[in-house]
Design a protein around this motif. Structure first.
Motif, mmCIF file in Angstrom:
data_model
loop_
_atom_site.group_PDB
_atom_site.id
_atom_site.type_symbol
_atom_site.label_atom_id
_atom_site.label_comp_id
_atom_site.label_asym_id
_atom_site.label_seq_id
_atom_site.Cartn_x
_atom_site.Cartn_y
_atom_site.Cartn_z
ATOM 1 N N MET A 33 0.859 -1.194 0.000
ATOM 2 C CA MET A 33 0.000 0.000 0.000
ATOM 3 C C MET A 33 0.892 1.239 0.000
ATOM 4 S SD MET A 33 -2.954 1.099 2.720
ATOM 5 C CE MET A 33 -3.835 2.638 2.541
ATOM 6 N N THR A 34 0.665 2.147 -0.922
ATOM 7 C CA THR A 34 1.475 3.371 -1.005
ATOM 8 C C THR A 34 0.918 4.427 -0.081
ATOM 9 O OG1 THR A 34 0.152 4.187 -2.845
ATOM 10 C CG2 THR A 34 2.126 2.893 -3.387
ATOM 11 N N ALA A 35 1.812 5.351 0.340
ATOM 12 C CA ALA A 35 1.385 6.443 1.208
ATOM 13 C C ALA A 35 0.543 7.418 0.421
ATOM 14 C CB ALA A 35 2.614 7.151 1.780
ATOM 15 N N PRO A 36 -0.430 8.110 1.095
ATOM 16 C CA PRO A 36 -1.211 9.130 0.407
ATOM 17 C C PRO A 36 -0.288 10.151 -0.237
ATOM 18 C CG PRO A 36 -2.113 8.678 2.580
ATOM 19 C CD PRO A 36 -0.822 7.942 2.502
ATOM 20 N N ALA A 37 -0.720 10.676 -1.398
ATOM 21 C CA ALA A 37 0.129 11.580 -2.171
ATOM 22 C C ALA A 37 0.557 12.796 -1.381
ATOM 23 C CB ALA A 37 -0.609 12.003 -3.443
ATOM 24 N N ASP A 38 -0.328 13.329 -0.473
ATOM 25 C CA ASP A 38 0.024 14.562 0.233
ATOM 26 C C ASP A 38 1.029 14.338 1.361
ATOM 27 O OD1 ASP A 38 -2.928 14.900 2.387
ATOM 28 O OD2 ASP A 38 -1.677 13.178 1.876
ATOM 29 N N THR A 39 1.351 13.079 1.695
ATOM 30 C CA THR A 39 2.383 12.825 2.708
ATOM 31 C C THR A 39 3.714 12.450 2.084
ATOM 32 O OG1 THR A 39 1.925 10.451 2.925
ATOM 33 C CG2 THR A 39 0.601 11.970 4.267
ATOM 34 N N VAL A 40 3.741 12.178 0.793
ATOM 35 C CA VAL A 40 4.978 11.738 0.153
ATOM 36 C C VAL A 40 6.102 12.760 0.284
ATOM 37 C CG1 VAL A 40 6.047 11.150 -2.053
ATOM 38 C CG2 VAL A 40 3.845 10.147 -1.432
ATOM 39 N N PRO A 41 5.896 14.067 0.043
ATOM 40 C CA PRO A 41 6.994 15.040 0.205
ATOM 41 C C PRO A 41 7.552 15.050 1.628
ATOM 42 C CG PRO A 41 5.210 16.012 -1.058
ATOM 43 C CD PRO A 41 4.691 14.715 -0.508
ATOM 44 N N THR A 42 6.674 14.963 2.620
ATOM 45 C CA THR A 42 7.133 14.960 4.010
ATOM 46 C C THR A 42 7.944 13.706 4.302
ATOM 47 O OG1 THR A 42 5.210 16.255 4.676
ATOM 48 C CG2 THR A 42 6.418 15.128 6.419
ATOM 49 N N ASP A 43 7.438 12.548 3.858
ATOM 50 C CA ASP A 43 8.167 11.297 4.072
ATOM 51 C C ASP A 43 9.544 11.349 3.418
ATOM 52 O OD1 ASP A 43 5.978 10.315 5.411
ATOM 53 O OD2 ASP A 43 5.185 9.201 3.689
ATOM 54 N N ARG A 44 9.593 11.861 2.194
ATOM 55 C CA ARG A 44 10.866 11.935 1.486
ATOM 56 C C ARG A 44 11.831 12.885 2.170
ATOM 57 N NH1 ARG A 44 14.736 9.393 -0.406
ATOM 58 N NH2 ARG A 44 15.852 10.329 -2.150
ATOM 59 N N PHE A 45 11.319 14.001 2.660
ATOM 60 C CA PHE A 45 12.166 14.977 3.355
ATOM 61 C C PHE A 45 12.832 14.343 4.567
ATOM 62 C CE2 PHE A 45 13.512 19.231 4.441
ATOM 63 C CZ PHE A 45 13.587 19.220 5.829
ATOM 64 N N PHE A 46 12.059 13.637 5.385
ATOM 65 C CA PHE A 46 12.632 13.052 6.597
ATOM 66 C C PHE A 46 13.491 11.837 6.292
ATOM 67 C CE2 PHE A 46 9.537 15.818 8.600
ATOM 68 C CZ PHE A 46 10.270 16.294 9.676
ATOM 69 N N ALA A 47 13.225 11.168 5.171
ATOM 70 C CA ALA A 47 14.127 10.106 4.736
ATOM 71 C C ALA A 47 15.485 10.689 4.356
ATOM 72 C CB ALA A 47 13.516 9.354 3.556
ATOM 73 N N LEU A 48 15.473 11.844 3.672
ATOM 74 C CA LEU A 48 16.734 12.513 3.320
ATOM 75 C C LEU A 48 17.473 13.001 4.569
ATOM 76 C CD1 LEU A 48 15.472 14.540 0.224
ATOM 77 C CD2 LEU A 48 17.116 12.639 0.188
ATOM 78 N N LEU A 49 16.730 13.481 5.557
ATOM 79 C CA LEU A 49 17.349 13.901 6.821
ATOM 80 C C LEU A 49 18.021 12.716 7.498
ATOM 81 C CD1 LEU A 49 17.914 15.815 9.187
ATOM 82 C CD2 LEU A 49 15.568 15.399 9.990
ATOM 83 N N ALA A 50 17.326 11.580 7.562
ATOM 84 C CA ALA A 50 17.896 10.379 8.184
ATOM 85 C C ALA A 50 19.138 9.916 7.431
ATOM 86 C CB ALA A 50 16.845 9.271 8.228
ATOM 87 N N GLU A 51 19.094 9.982 6.101
ATOM 88 C CA GLU A 51 20.248 9.577 5.296
ATOM 89 C C GLU A 51 21.450 10.483 5.554
ATOM 90 O OE1 GLU A 51 17.456 8.016 1.571
ATOM 91 O OE2 GLU A 51 18.971 9.584 1.235
ATOM 92 N N SER A 52 21.221 11.788 5.665
ATOM 93 C CA SER A 52 22.327 12.718 5.910
ATOM 94 C C SER A 52 22.936 12.504 7.291
ATOM 95 C CB SER A 52 21.864 14.169 5.733
ATOM 96 O OG SER A 52 20.960 14.545 6.769
ATOM 97 N N LEU A 53 22.096 12.166 8.268
ATOM 98 C CA LEU A 53 22.617 11.866 9.604
ATOM 99 C C LEU A 53 23.483 10.612 9.571
ATOM 100 C CD1 LEU A 53 19.537 12.645 11.880
ATOM 101 C CD2 LEU A 53 21.827 13.623 12.142
ATOM 102 N N ALA A 54 22.989 9.582 8.896
ATOM 103 C CA ALA A 54 23.727 8.327 8.834
ATOM 104 C C ALA A 54 25.043 8.483 8.090
ATOM 105 C CB ALA A 54 22.863 7.259 8.173
ATOM 106 N N ALA A 55 25.050 9.323 7.052
ATOM 107 C CA ALA A 55 26.248 9.501 6.236
ATOM 108 C C ALA A 55 27.194 10.563 6.780
ATOM 109 C CB ALA A 55 25.841 9.869 4.804
ATOM 110 N N GLY A 56 26.766 11.300 7.803
ATOM 111 C CA GLY A 56 27.601 12.362 8.353
ATOM 112 C C GLY A 56 27.713 13.574 7.461
#
Length: 407
Positions: free
Chosen positions: A1-24
């Protein structure tokens, strides 16, 4: 099941934040366009830090007239940020080493994501423990020999308080050294440490002068307990430390000769006064004393009428006697040409014996200043009915005050 379209930008933003933390690669995260209940809150800035070896995000809440800092573990911080972006802040800006990412919310709360490369190279935030600067390194051989560190030069947990005391003492000595005439010379520094005990500070002073400062030093630890003298002297010889020796005796039995630095920690009763007197008459540039006891002054003190309601309590009388004793010691040092400070040596959480008197020799005490100090001493003694202070008696009987310069 995919996330509702209006939450996708928020999900992607916080995924990028988590990736930047992990990568330093995270530089910082800024939440702006605040529309929550706090009237003067303007923005929230988050940066990575290490606290006790664990990754955290440090939040700085910027208000119109103040900043408030709060630190959160990463998982907790991510949840808090997720709850704030949108409901409280209309703009989230992620800055990494390679790109800028913006999460924008419309008036109706609809999110949109904008990504673009950085215009100029950007450095990542450096996560770090806020560890105090240490004047000694745990790798120094004497620390292992004295049991402060183990064979791998790691701090023995039971010695953590002693380690903090040693570093604080060397820090105090370092500042005093810079402010004294000793900083300008190259001759060997002569140090006398009364009551050396197990030698922690004596070894540390020798190491600081010879290793950190690069100065030749003649450091002598004086101790009444023969077993401690043998232990410390054996350690010094094992480490082949030139210019470090330990002698059996006390402040009254050891002939000092010229001395540059005089140290006396917790010399009991009037032994503190005798040690201060020896430092003054030996011409010490620096005197470091953790004073002990007010046994001579307390029996003499007569409570002035105004203070009798306070000093009727034994604990208050004892505290007052300690303050008067050490204040007179400081004033007498000043009257003999020393710039003097009385301060908390180290937090009470580490030791209950935490007061330090630091005196640094200053040239050319004006005659008017010396007379004013003597008048202050006399007034304090008269106010409390004190007939004699040991240090004053020693100085008056055995050593004339230094020649004063004209006012």
């Amino acid at each position: 099941m995919t996330a509702p379209a209006d939450t996708v930008p928020t999900d992607r933003f916080f995924a990028l934040l988590a990736e930047s933390l992990a990568a330093g690669t995270l530089a910082k995260l800024v939440l702006g366009k605040y529309h929550g209940p706090e009237a003067d809150l303007q923005r929230l800035t988050a940066r990575p830090v290490l606290l006790r070896g664990q990754p955290h995000l440090s939040f700085v809440y910027t208000h119109r007239t103040k900043d408030i800092t709060k630190n959160h573990p990463v998982d907790e911080a991510m949840a808090l940020l997720r709850g704030l972006a949108g409901p409280a802040f209309g703009h989230a800006h992620l800055l990494t080493t390679a790109e800028d990412v913006q999460l924008l919310f419309s008036r109706k709360g609809k999110p949109a994501l904008v990504r673009r490369p950085t215009a100029q190279p950007r450095e990542a935030a450096v996560a770090h423990d806020r560890e105090k600067h240490r004047f000694l390194d745990l790798g120094r051989p004497f620390l292992r020999e004295l049991g402060v560190t183990d064979a791998q030069h790691k701090l023995v947990p039971a010695m953590s308080r002693k380690w903090k005391q040693i570093n604080k003492f060397v820090e105090v000595l370092d500042h005093a050294f810079d402010g004294s005439a000793l900083a300008q010379g190259s001759a060997p520094v002569k140090v006398l440490d009364f009551g050396a005990g197990k030698g922690y500070l004596t070894f540390a002073v020798h190491d600081y002068l010879t290793h950190t400062r690069g100065r030749p030093a003649e450091v002598t630890g004086v101790e009444l307990r023969e077993d401690m003298v043998q232990l410390c002297e054996g350690a010094a010889r094992k480490l082949d430390l030139t210019g470090l020796h330990f002698r059996l005796g006390d402040v009254g039995s050891i002939e000092t000769g010229p001395t540059d630095v005089m140290i006396a920690l917790h010399a009991c009763d009037t032994a503190t006064d005798h040690a201060l007197h020896r430092g003054i008459t030996a011409g010490a540039s620096i005197i470091l004393s953790a004073p002990c006891c007010h046994k001579q002054i307390r029996p003499q003190m007569k409570s002035p009428a105004l203070l009798q309601p306070m000093l009727q309590h034994g604990i208050h009388l004892g505290q007052q006697a300690e303050m008067v004793t050490d204040s007179l010691r400081a004033l007498l040092l000043e009257a003999h040409g020393y710039a003097t400070q009385v301060f908390e040596f180290i937090s009470l959480e580490h030791t209950s014996k935490n007061k330090m008197i630091l005196a640094v020799k200053r040239p050319g005490l004006p005659a008017a200043k010396r007379e004013a100090l003597r008048a202050q001493i006399a007034e304090i003694k008269a106010f409390y009915g004190i007939r004699e202070h040991c240090l004053e008696t020693l100085l008056d009987a055995r050593s004339p005050a230094p020649e004063a310069t004209p006012a």
